[in-house]
Design a protein around this motif. Structure first.
Motif, PDB file in Angstrom:
ATOM      1  N   LEU A 177       0.806  -1.203  -0.024  1.00  0.00           N
ATOM      2  CA  LEU A 177       0.038  -0.001  -0.008  1.00  0.00           C
ATOM      3  C   LEU A 177       0.840   1.356   0.138  1.00  0.00           C
ATOM      4  O   LEU A 177       0.574   2.148  -0.579  1.00  0.00           O
ATOM      5  CB  LEU A 177      -1.059   0.099   1.321  1.00  0.00           C
ATOM      6  CG  LEU A 177      -2.020  -1.117   1.372  1.00  0.00           C
ATOM      7  CD1 LEU A 177      -2.791  -0.955   2.603  1.00  0.00           C
ATOM      8  CD2 LEU A 177      -2.888  -1.306   0.034  1.00  0.00           C
ATOM      9  N   PHE A 178       2.036   1.336   0.723  1.00  0.00           N
ATOM     10  CA  PHE A 178       2.780   2.437   0.691  1.00  0.00           C
ATOM     11  C   PHE A 178       3.533   2.291  -0.835  1.00  0.00           C
ATOM     12  O   PHE A 178       3.508   3.637  -1.173  1.00  0.00           O
ATOM     13  CB  PHE A 178       4.085   2.220   1.892  1.00  0.00           C
ATOM     14  CG  PHE A 178       3.509   2.624   3.252  1.00  0.00           C
ATOM     15  CD1 PHE A 178       3.654   3.933   3.476  1.00  0.00           C
ATOM     16  CD2 PHE A 178       3.291   1.599   4.124  1.00  0.00           C
ATOM     17  CE1 PHE A 178       2.973   4.490   4.875  1.00  0.00           C
ATOM     18  CE2 PHE A 178       2.625   2.041   5.327  1.00  0.00           C
ATOM     19  CZ  PHE A 178       2.671   3.376   5.697  1.00  0.00           C
ATOM     20  N   GLU A 179       3.859   1.292  -1.025  1.00  0.00           N
ATOM     21  CA  GLU A 179       4.486   1.529  -2.469  1.00  0.00           C
ATOM     22  C   GLU A 179       3.594   2.052  -3.601  1.00  0.00           C
ATOM     23  O   GLU A 179       4.081   2.770  -4.397  1.00  0.00           O
ATOM     24  CB  GLU A 179       5.043  -0.082  -2.976  1.00  0.00           C
ATOM     25  CG  GLU A 179       6.322  -0.485  -2.115  1.00  0.00           C
ATOM     26  CD  GLU A 179       6.546  -2.127  -2.344  1.00  0.00           C
ATOM     27  OE1 GLU A 179       5.783  -2.666  -3.143  1.00  0.00           O
ATOM     28  OE2 GLU A 179       7.359  -2.693  -1.760  1.00  0.00           O
ATOM     29  N   VAL A 180       2.351   1.201  -3.549  1.00  0.00           N
ATOM     30  CA  VAL A 180       1.505   1.985  -4.587  1.00  0.00           C
ATOM     31  C   VAL A 180       0.952   3.618  -4.291  1.00  0.00           C
ATOM     32  O   VAL A 180       0.456   4.295  -5.347  1.00  0.00           O
ATOM     33  CB  VAL A 180       0.234   1.039  -4.862  1.00  0.00           C
ATOM     34  CG1 VAL A 180      -0.833   1.249  -3.579  1.00  0.00           C
ATOM     35  CG2 VAL A 180      -0.694   1.062  -6.113  1.00  0.00           C
ATOM     36  N   SER A 181       1.024   3.972  -3.187  1.00  0.00           N
ATOM     37  CA  SER A 181       0.860   5.357  -3.069  1.00  0.00           C
ATOM     38  C   SER A 181       1.910   6.145  -3.249  1.00  0.00           C
ATOM     39  O   SER A 181       1.493   7.196  -3.767  1.00  0.00           O
ATOM     40  CB  SER A 181       0.463   5.492  -1.418  1.00  0.00           C
ATOM     41  OG  SER A 181      -0.617   4.707  -1.059  1.00  0.00           O
ATOM     42  N   THR A 244      -2.307   5.224   9.831  1.00  0.00           N
ATOM     43  CA  THR A 244      -2.359   6.834  10.007  1.00  0.00           C
ATOM     44  C   THR A 244      -0.900   7.239   9.108  1.00  0.00           C
ATOM     45  O   THR A 244      -1.365   8.263   8.568  1.00  0.00           O
ATOM     46  CB  THR A 244      -1.697   6.800  11.429  1.00  0.00           C
ATOM     47  OG1 THR A 244      -2.728   6.610  12.235  1.00  0.00           O
ATOM     48  CG2 THR A 244      -1.733   8.464  11.707  1.00  0.00           C
ATOM     49  N   ALA A 245       0.087   6.669   9.166  1.00  0.00           N
ATOM     50  CA  ALA A 245       1.217   6.745   8.391  1.00  0.00           C
ATOM     51  C   ALA A 245       0.747   6.668   6.775  1.00  0.00           C
ATOM     52  O   ALA A 245       1.168   7.772   6.020  1.00  0.00           O
ATOM     53  CB  ALA A 245       2.420   5.985   8.516  1.00  0.00           C
ATOM     54  N   LEU A 246       0.259   5.814   6.617  1.00  0.00           N
ATOM     55  CA  LEU A 246      -0.246   5.699   5.200  1.00  0.00           C
ATOM     56  C   LEU A 246      -1.341   6.927   4.658  1.00  0.00           C
ATOM     57  O   LEU A 246      -0.996   7.177   3.525  1.00  0.00           O
ATOM     58  CB  LEU A 246      -1.019   3.918   5.095  1.00  0.00           C
ATOM     59  CG  LEU A 246      -1.797   3.722   3.578  1.00  0.00           C
ATOM     60  CD1 LEU A 246      -0.437   3.752   2.605  1.00  0.00           C
ATOM     61  CD2 LEU A 246      -2.365   2.488   3.622  1.00  0.00           C
ATOM     62  N   LEU A 249       0.383  10.006   3.824  1.00  0.00           N
ATOM     63  CA  LEU A 249       1.115   9.978   2.474  1.00  0.00           C
ATOM     64  C   LEU A 249       0.155  10.074   1.571  1.00  0.00           C
ATOM     65  O   LEU A 249       0.299  10.822   0.462  1.00  0.00           O
ATOM     66  CB  LEU A 249       1.856   8.487   2.472  1.00  0.00           C
ATOM     67  CG  LEU A 249       2.533   8.262   1.136  1.00  0.00           C
ATOM     68  CD1 LEU A 249       3.421   9.141   0.786  1.00  0.00           C
ATOM     69  CD2 LEU A 249       2.938   6.963   1.131  1.00  0.00           C
ATOM     70  N   ARG A 250      -1.140   9.116   1.729  1.00  0.00           N
ATOM     71  CA  ARG A 250      -2.078   9.257   0.548  1.00  0.00           C
ATOM     72  C   ARG A 250      -2.908  10.626   0.577  1.00  0.00           C
ATOM     73  O   ARG A 250      -3.087  11.000  -0.634  1.00  0.00           O
ATOM     74  CB  ARG A 250      -3.137   8.253   0.856  1.00  0.00           C
ATOM     75  CG  ARG A 250      -2.608   6.708   0.426  1.00  0.00           C
ATOM     76  CD  ARG A 250      -3.770   5.791   0.659  1.00  0.00           C
ATOM     77  NE  ARG A 250      -4.686   5.828  -0.201  1.00  0.00           N
ATOM     78  CZ  ARG A 250      -4.595   5.192  -1.434  1.00  0.00           C
ATOM     79  NH1 ARG A 250      -3.622   4.907  -1.771  1.00  0.00           N
ATOM     80  NH2 ARG A 250      -5.686   5.475  -2.227  1.00  0.00           N
ATOM     81  N   ARG A 251      -2.877  11.391   1.770  1.00  0.00           N
ATOM     82  CA  ARG A 251      -3.599  12.612   1.588  1.00  0.00           C
ATOM     83  C   ARG A 251      -2.490  13.602   0.751  1.00  0.00           C
ATOM     84  O   ARG A 251      -3.188  14.482   0.046  1.00  0.00           O
ATOM     85  CB  ARG A 251      -3.737  13.262   3.122  1.00  0.00           C
ATOM     86  CG  ARG A 251      -4.869  14.302   3.064  1.00  0.00           C
ATOM     87  CD  ARG A 251      -5.241  14.737   4.464  1.00  0.00           C
ATOM     88  NE  ARG A 251      -5.797  13.819   5.067  1.00  0.00           N
ATOM     89  CZ  ARG A 251      -5.618  13.113   6.175  1.00  0.00           C
ATOM     90  NH1 ARG A 251      -4.204  13.262   6.392  1.00  0.00           N
ATOM     91  NH2 ARG A 251      -6.290  12.052   6.850  1.00  0.00           N
ATOM     92  N   THR A 257      -8.372   8.490   1.767  1.00  0.00           N
ATOM     93  CA  THR A 257      -7.840   7.830   2.938  1.00  0.00           C
ATOM     94  C   THR A 257      -8.631   6.781   3.242  1.00  0.00           C
ATOM     95  O   THR A 257      -9.852   6.336   2.874  1.00  0.00           O
ATOM     96  CB  THR A 257      -7.673   8.935   4.050  1.00  0.00           C
ATOM     97  OG1 THR A 257      -8.896   9.617   4.245  1.00  0.00           O
ATOM     98  CG2 THR A 257      -6.672   9.916   3.677  1.00  0.00           C
ATOM     99  N   LEU A 258      -7.976   5.888   4.178  1.00  0.00           N
ATOM    100  CA  LEU A 258      -8.669   4.587   4.652  1.00  0.00           C
ATOM    101  C   LEU A 258      -8.944   4.850   6.126  1.00  0.00           C
ATOM    102  O   LEU A 258      -8.499   5.691   6.826  1.00  0.00           O
ATOM    103  CB  LEU A 258      -7.970   3.305   4.662  1.00  0.00           C
ATOM    104  CG  LEU A 258      -7.409   3.270   2.972  1.00  0.00           C
ATOM    105  CD1 LEU A 258      -6.190   2.158   3.069  1.00  0.00           C
ATOM    106  CD2 LEU A 258      -8.570   2.794   2.015  1.00  0.00           C
ATOM    107  N   VAL A 259     -10.145   4.052   6.553  1.00  0.00           N
ATOM    108  CA  VAL A 259     -10.533   4.152   8.021  1.00  0.00           C
ATOM    109  C   VAL A 259     -10.599   2.772   8.609  1.00  0.00           C
ATOM    110  O   VAL A 259     -10.511   1.830   7.839  1.00  0.00           O
ATOM    111  CB  VAL A 259     -12.023   4.764   8.143  1.00  0.00           C
ATOM    112  CG1 VAL A 259     -12.114   6.279   7.789  1.00  0.00           C
ATOM    113  CG2 VAL A 259     -12.994   3.872   7.432  1.00  0.00           C
TER     114      VAL A 259
END
Length: 457
Positions: A177-181, A244-246, A249-251, A257-259
């Protein structure tokens, strides 16, 4: 899907694809026909009774038996063939059934769903496989959003030597998820799939004994190498921390974002609800709040959404007449109705209507109560701002009766005003009490010199 839907699909598949190789056993491919012949079954022998997937009285307080019910006719091979995304036929049958469910939702027009798909954290390519499945079979609908459920099964994977430590599990879940973001081209299918994913769910049997209390002395995920399962709060905290970290980054990258919306308070110790309160956007079930009035009050003040599934609870943990849903609703908690699992708990083609109709009959709910539950479900959902504005009105996110468009929600303004005013009064009472104590702190000596309060024992 419900049992009848799955049964019809299995029968159709047996007639339509009898010679398709659906399973590999010891290096030899087995056709669908051969799989059923090895069980001495034909399409005519199959019925809802032989499928045996409905939760009955034997599943009450028995999560293991509930899990076993996912196997059609008690055979795990059929579960793998028909309701898995990662199998020899690349999840073709499961995709077909899900698309049929989506078609039914689109036909009915007024129902949207948030369905669950699993990511286990056993290996790094799970996300890519899931995204490829969704894109290959075009499993997409405007009426559906996905929540990713992560089963709390580290102990099982560790025993099988699939994972060395808990950090490995977290990396398998979050690293893609971090990589794709950071770079959508690194996982193009996953980037597209994530457009329809709204959050994470944490699932498993909450009543399992926990041998460890999560505190400052708890080992870090890299050091969690024992075969014991980490406690519920450990799972939730590290899921939340990574999310939270993800999300930051996404924002920053302009993505949604995800919940975190875990199963919480269905059974087990009450402190699960403390973790849920501190870390979650909404929770599912929340039955144990009935035993913890202070926590119940906190959930009310913070208006944390609770998706309740009385029919599921009735089969697993708490009989219908003892379910606290009506109590929560009367007190103003943010409650909605959810189906949990139509395959095991529902009989009709419209499982959510089943939940609403039974709740209305058992608790004698008024149309105002029913519409409030429906309005809450839209507010709590992971659907877009645009979708919520369409269903609830353009000012749904304001406070008080201004937020309510009665032509769309059918909830009277007086109900919304009452909820809003009561909550405001409660919050004012709390802040006033804190403010008064700050201005005029009473020392222990002063309190003792005042003597006992009359009638105080």
């Amino acid at each position: 899907m419900n049992q009848k839907h799955l049964l019809r699909f299995i029968k159709r598949a047996m007639k339509k694809y009898p010679e398709e190789i659906v399973h590999v056993d010891r290096g030899r491919g087995q056709t669908l026909k051969e799989v059923f012949e090895s069980m001495n079954l034909t399409a005519f022998d199959l019925s809802v009774d032989t499928l045996d997937m409905h939760a009955d009285r034997n599943t009450f307080h028995r999560f293991d038996k509930f899990n076993a019910k996912y196997n059609p006719i008690g055979e795990s091979i059929l579960r793998e063939i028909f309701i898995k995304t990662d199998n020899h036929i690349e999840g073709k049958y499961f995709a077909h059934i899900v698309k049929e469910v989506m078609y039914d939702l689109e036909e009915s027009k007024y129902q949207n769903s948030e369905l669950r798909l699993s990511i286990y954290g056993r290996c790094r390519d799970e996300w890519d496989k899931l995204a490829q499945w969704a894109l290959k079979h075009r499993v997409y609908s405007d009426n559906v959003r996905w929540l990713i459920q992560v089963p709390r099964l580290f102990d099982v994977y560790k025993t099988k030597k699939q994972l060395a430590n808990f950090e490995e599990m977290l990396e398998n879940i979050f690293m893609p998820l971090f990589e794709v973001s950071i770079n959508p081209r690194s996982h193009p299918e996953l980037h597209l799939f994530l457009e329809h994913v709204v959050g994470f769910d944490s699932v498993d049997d909450e009543s399992k004994p926990e041998h460890h209390i999560f505190n400052l002395d708890s080992p870090l995920p890299a050091d969690w190498t024992e075969e014991d399962n980490p406690p519920y709060s450990y799972y939730l905290y590290y899921t939340y921390a990574n999310m939270t970290a993800l999300n930051h980054l996404r924002r920053r990258r302009g993505f949604h974002t995800l919940v975190l919306r875990p199963h919480c308070g269905e059974a087990g110790p009450v402190h699960h609800l403390v973790s849920g309160f501190m870390l979650s956007e909404n929770i599912s079930h929340g039955l144990l709040l009935r035993k913890a009035p202070v926590l119940q009050y906190l959930y009310y003040l913070a208006q944390i959404g609770i998706a309740m599934s009385p029919l599921s609870n009735n089969s697993l943990f708490l009989s219908y007449h003892r379910n606290p849903l009506l109590e929560y609703l009367s007190r103003g908690l943010m409650i909605s109705l959810s189906t949990d699992d139509p395959l095991q708990f529902h009989f009709t083609k419209e499982p959510l209507m089943e939940e609403y109709s039974i709740a209305a009959q058992v608790w004698k709910l008024s149309s105002c109560d029913m519409c409030e539950l429906a309005r809450n479900s839209v507010l709590m959902s992971g659907f877009s701002h645009k979708a919520k504005s369409y269903w609830l009105g353009p000012t749904y996110f304001d406070e008080g009766p201004v937020s309510n468009d009665i032509r769309r929600t059918n909830v009277p303004d007086i109900r919304v005003a009452y909820r809003s005013e009561t909550l405001a009064e409660e919050l004012q009472l709390i802040t006033q009490a804190v403010h008064t104590e700050e201005l005029d702190p009473i020392s222990e000596e002063d309190a003792l010199s005042m003597g006992p309060i009359p009638g105080d024992h």
